[in-house]
Enzyme design. Structure first.
Site, PDB file in Angstrom:
ATOM      1  N   GLY A  91      32.736 109.052  -4.658  1.00  0.00           N
ATOM      2  CA  GLY A  91      32.062 110.138  -4.287  1.00  0.00           C
ATOM      3  C   GLY A  91      31.812 111.073  -5.189  1.00  0.00           C
ATOM      4  CB  ALA A  92      33.581 112.305  -8.324  1.00  0.00           C
TER       5      ALA A  92
ATOM      6  CB  SER B  17      36.807 104.825  -5.655  1.00  0.00           C
ATOM      7  OG  SER B  17      35.327 104.880  -6.688  1.00  0.00           O
ATOM      8  CE  LYS B  18      39.860 112.204  -6.657  1.00  0.00           C
ATOM      9  NZ  LYS B  18      41.392 112.461  -7.213  1.00  0.00           N
ATOM     10  NE  ARG B  19      38.212 106.692 -10.797  1.00  0.00           N
ATOM     11  CZ  ARG B  19      38.409 105.783 -10.512  1.00  0.00           C
ATOM     12  NH1 ARG B  19      37.965 104.599 -11.001  1.00  0.00           N
ATOM     13  NH2 ARG B  19      39.481 104.456  -9.532  1.00  0.00           N
TER      14      ARG B  19
END
Ligand code: GLU
Length: 509
Positions: free
Chosen positions: A269-270, A265-267
């Site tokens: 990545g962060a 998920s994008k999370r």
């Protein structure tokens, strides 16, 4: 599906935000399959959910595909014989299909208000089933054309009462299809709710639009991510009801891309500091920027390569594939059905390999852009080419080239004096003064000569070359990195090399 059907595949994104690497992999597999079979690759914008409209998201998808080199043959941009390619512009044609289903008893009008739907959820809630769906058990107790009289239904329709059209899922039937990756897949229809096909605003839902458009656009193979597998029974049934199963495309559902904990998920990545989107995406509502592979410093060649092998291999040990090789080697049969784990370190390895593999001139042109983006405009192309060749083994990301090359074009901004100072003394100060005198007289400004002279002077001063080589590197580069220090001096040239040594001697006092 008859074998003589022309291969036509599609990528059908909803333009609602950044393009996840899983989306680009779906594009890639579609693209490879189309190229391999001399077919067409279509990009269809699925924007029927107006509540999720995000300005700029559609244009961004096109930019990502252009960067990755995976441009469609037909789309809102390229045009084509099967347009419009934006579903919102096809709005009018879907209602007739939904109504055709109602006439045949395979769908029905539902007039339930949001309050009534909420009441239903309360009434049918049990411990085993905390969120009841609108399905075969519930529909007979709701306000729809199955429970109301024909007259009442007609009256409500005539009065333009807000309504939707829902599919009438058969009770306890098995519905199946053959997935090109997973083989036979089947579902019990009782587990699937009566999905809305046409919304109150007259727009179709994704389920109706995807089937109608795959039919009208003569799609031969429908490839998409595994997250769409639960929707497949609805789509299969719609195909059966509307167009007959023999016309249906062949399906393949690609495996999920997994992160450190479940679906990537994008999370993730962060949290772990790696990109998940193809290109930078700024959410127009919140202004939040999510970094992309492009801006992080990935080459599109590497990005394509690492995506291709996330869920597929060609059965050999080969890891590096160009797009042309992928076109000839790719096969759906070799796509795995289980999730594919994304490994950022491995992703960087691919990029590093592609940095080494790219033609020197091509790599130099890309580096030039990266430097320019950071405000370093280099006009001496032959020099940049030389420098890039010298340092490319040290770069995993294109962006690494800034630190690895900037000192060739401008005096280092930061000098790591702390790495020299503790062991600095008079002897070294005098040694470098002598090096300067020697270098001033050196006619043959070549790495080898510079190294020999340097070492001779060191020996004469009872210094080990190692003791003075690090200071020299810091004087020229600013830090403890870079290629062979005398190669650097050769490229910097006499005047600049001497200037930098002198400057640092001044700082060291
Ligand atoms: N509109 C869907 C999406 O956003 C497409 C799924 C499909 O390819 O059927 O991914």
């Amino acid at each position: 599906m008859s074998t003589d059907k022309k291969v036509r595949v599609r990528f059908a994104p909803s333009p609602t935000g950044g393009l996840h690497l899983g989306g680009v992999r779906t594009v890639l597999y579609n693209y490879l399959f189309a190229r391999q079979h001399g077919g067409d690759f279509i990009l269809r914008i699925e924007d029927t959910d107006q509540t999720r409209f995000v300005p700029g998201a559609e244009e961004y998808i096109f930019q990502c595909l252009a960067w990755a080199g995976l441009e469609p043959d037909e789309s809102v941009k390229q045009g084509g014989d099967y347009g419009p390619y934006r579903q919102s512009e096809r709005k009018e044609l879907y209602r007739a299909y939904a109504e055709q289903l109602v006439e045949k008893g395979q769908a029905y009008y539902a007039f339930d208000t949001p309050e009534e739907l909420e009441q239903m959820r309360q009434d049918f809630k049990t411990e085993q089933n905390p969120s009841p769906q609108y399905d075969y058990q519930v529909r007979n107790k709701m306000r729809n054309s199955l429970t109301l009289s024909k007259e009442e239904t007609d009256r409500l329709l005539k009065e333009n009462t807000r309504h939707v059209i829902r599919i009438k899922m058969p009770e306890n039937e098995s519905i199946g299809f053959t997935d090109m990756i997973r083989g036979a897949v089947s579902f019990n229809t009782s587990l699937v709710d009566d999905k809305v096909l046409l919304k109150a605003d007259g727009m179709p839902t994704y389920h109706l639009a995807v089937v109608v458009d795959d039919y009208l656009m003569k799609i031969s193979h429908a490839f998409r991510g595994e997250e769409w597998l639960p929707s497949a029974p609805v789509h299969i049934l719609l195909w059966k009801y509307l167009f007959g199963l023999e016309n249906m495309p062949q399906w393949a559902h690609f495996p999920l891309i997994l992160g450190p904990s479940g679906k990537l998920s994008k999370r993730d990545g962060a949290k772990y500091g790696f990109p998940v989107f193809a290109m930078n995406w700024t959410d127009p509502k919140t202004g939040e920027l999510t970094e992309g592979f492009k801006e992080k410093g990935f080459l599109p060649e590497a990005f394509i390569n690492l995506l291709a092998v996330l869920g597929w291999n060609d059965g050999t040990e080969q890891e590096l594939f160009s797009l042309d090789e992928l076109i000839s080697r790719f096969s759906i049969d070799r796509v795995h059905s289980s999730g594919a784990k994304f490994d950022y370190e491995k992703a960087k390895w691919y990029n590093h390999e592609w940095i080494k593999k790219l033609a020197p001139e091509e790599l130099t042109a890309r580096v030039k852009d990266v430097l320019a983006a950071r405000g370093l405009v280099v006009s001496d192309d032959p020099l940049l080419l030389k420098v890039v060749q010298l340092v490319k083994d040290r770069a995993s990301l294109l962006t690494d080239f800034y630190d690895q090359t900037a000192y060739f074009f401008k005096t280092p901004e930061n000098m790591d004096l702390a790495a020299i100072q503790p062991k600095w003394n008079e002897v070294k100060q005098l040694f470098f003064a002598e090096v300067i005198r020697n270098y001033e007289l050196t006619g043959d400004w070549k790495a080898e000569t510079l190294e020999n002279n340097f070492k001779e002077i060191a020996a004469a001063n009872q210094l080990k070359p190692g003791e003075v080589m690090l200071p020299l590197r810091i004087m020229l580069v600013g830090g403890k990195f870079g290629p062979h220090v005398f190669d650097i001096a050769e490229i910097l040239g006499k005047a600049e090399t001497i200037k930098r040594i002198q400057h640092t001697l001044g700082l060291l006092g």
